[in-house]
Design an enzyme around this catalytic site. Structure first.
Site, PDB file in Angstrom:
ATOM      1  N   LYS A 102       0.863  -1.185   0.000  1.00 17.40           N
ATOM      2  CA  LYS A 102       0.000   0.000   0.000  1.00 17.40           C
ATOM      3  C   LYS A 102       0.899   1.235   0.000  1.00 17.40           C
ATOM      4  CE  LYS A 102      -3.970   2.066   2.339  1.00 17.40           C
ATOM      5  NZ  LYS A 102      -3.515   3.453   2.204  1.00 17.40           N
ATOM      6  N   PHE A 173      -2.539   0.371 -10.229  1.00 22.37           N
ATOM      7  CA  PHE A 173      -3.041  -0.764  -9.448  1.00 22.37           C
ATOM      8  C   PHE A 173      -4.372  -1.304  -9.945  1.00 22.37           C
ATOM      9  CE2 PHE A 173      -4.023   3.099  -6.892  1.00 22.37           C
ATOM     10  CZ  PHE A 173      -5.409   3.097  -6.980  1.00 22.37           C
ATOM     11  N   ARG A 243     -16.897   1.014  -1.701  1.00 24.38           N
ATOM     12  CA  ARG A 243     -16.064   0.089  -0.942  1.00 24.38           C
ATOM     13  C   ARG A 243     -16.353  -1.364  -1.330  1.00 24.38           C
ATOM     14  NH1 ARG A 243     -12.988   2.060   2.697  1.00 24.38           N
ATOM     15  NH2 ARG A 243     -14.271   3.921   2.889  1.00 24.38           N
TER      16      ARG A 243
END
Length: 338
Positions: A102, A173, A243
């Protein structure tokens, strides 16, 4: 390069075995997406190294397979996929996930013609930076090295680009494309990056792990080197707006944003400077933050009503973050939805 090229990649590729969704995945959390920086600095060349042979690089693991290409951006609203939080107590099959570090940079969307922040603000990159990039939408992180969020933000959020952009890379990503599994999107991104042949465009290294024990060890390794943690992305997950419980962030601490609402005068060695900040979360919880500041930041504290990022370790019964520590000022252009 255009969307026809992307489709051709999928048409010419071979299929991979289907990944099962039978294993439960972690439940998404309801907190806003947040970011932070860490305490040490490491060069880009040294990040996300496997801890052992059990951490396997992603070379040739997944090849593009045919699936209808439907850019999510055609739905009229710029979708942003966000990660849920990984909990050690959650049972997931780690082998079904691709793992990456991350990064603590500035999230960006390449639309095919320009760079935008997560909120849709234009990023004024030099023309040479995006030269030969593919004309399809890509998600990534504008990044230089660990523990450099404020420096990165000062470069990429300026309206006047300068030579400091030479140190920045767009670390891809994901692709905001619906109905295509992540493993396929990753392989397609790698093919597009290879054809673009740009020093400023690359993909974040992805690897696999065989067990939760190895995952926990890798989180500790990255954290010890000053990284934020890891991202876990299910190989068969589709891109979705909001999400996703198939995209997980795994860290050793929590982080969040708060607004500066006051100052507490320092005492002793901090006399004549700021001792602590009084801040307020988006939920209206007020508390003090007195650690994590440099001497310069105590002399020139974040402005009133600005937003900061802080890290913490759980909350009290009253909802106050435990052991809150200052990380950095959050630029308005890069604020998540609060």
């Amino acid at each position: 390069m255009n969307i026809k090229y992307v489709i051709s990649i999928l048409l010419l590729a071979i299929s991979q075995p289907t990944v099962s969704f039978a294993t439960p995945v972690a439940t998404p959390v309801a907190t806003p997406v947040t970011y932070l920086t860490s305490d040490t600095t490491e060069p880009m060349s040294d990040f996300a190294k496997p801890i052992s042979d059990a951490a396997k690089p992603m070379a040739n693991v997944a090849k593009p397979l045919f699936s209808p290409i439907k850019p999510v951006t055609e739905q009229g609203v710029m979708p942003i996929q966000l990660a849920a939080t990984y909990n050690k107590s959650d049972y997931i099959n780690i082998a079904e996930y691709l793992v990456s570090e991350k990064l603590d940079g500035v999230r960006a969307r390449w639309t095919g013609t320009q760079l935008l922040t997560r909120n849709g603000n234009k990023i004024h990159a030099p023309e040479w930076f995006t030269k030969n990039w593919p004309d399809v939408a890509l998600d990534g992180e504008l990044w230089t090295q660990r523990s450099s969020f404020e420096a990165i933000a000062s470069i990429v959020l300026s309206h006047t680009p300068d030579e400091r952009w030479r140190t920045v890379k767009m670390m891809l990503f994901d692709m905001p494309v619906s109905h295509v599994p992540f493993a396929t999107r990753l392989s397609t991104m790698e093919a597009l990056v290879k054809q673009a042949n740009s020093n400023s465009l690359t993909t974040i290294p992805q690897f696999t792990l065989d067990s939760q024990r190895l995952l926990e060890a890798k989180i500790d390794e990255v954290t010890a080197k000053g990284g934020e943690g890891l991202m876990l992305h299910h190989k068969a997950a589709f891109y979705q707006d909001g999400r996703s419980n198939q995209l997980l962030k795994a860290k050793r601490f929590n982080d969040a944003e708060a607004k500066v609402v006051g100052y507490v005068k320092g005492k002793g060695k901090f006399a004549g400077m700021m001792g602590s900040l009084m801040v307020e979360t988006p939920e209206g919880v007020q508390f003090k933050i007195g650690t994590g500041f440099s001497m310069k930041q105590r002399r020139y504290p974040p402005p009133m009503n600005s937003w900061i990022t802080f890290k913490y370790f759980g909350v009290t019964k009253k909802g106050i973050p435990r052991f809150a520590s200052f990380r950095h000022v959050r630029p308005d252009k890069d604020l998540p939805d609060l």
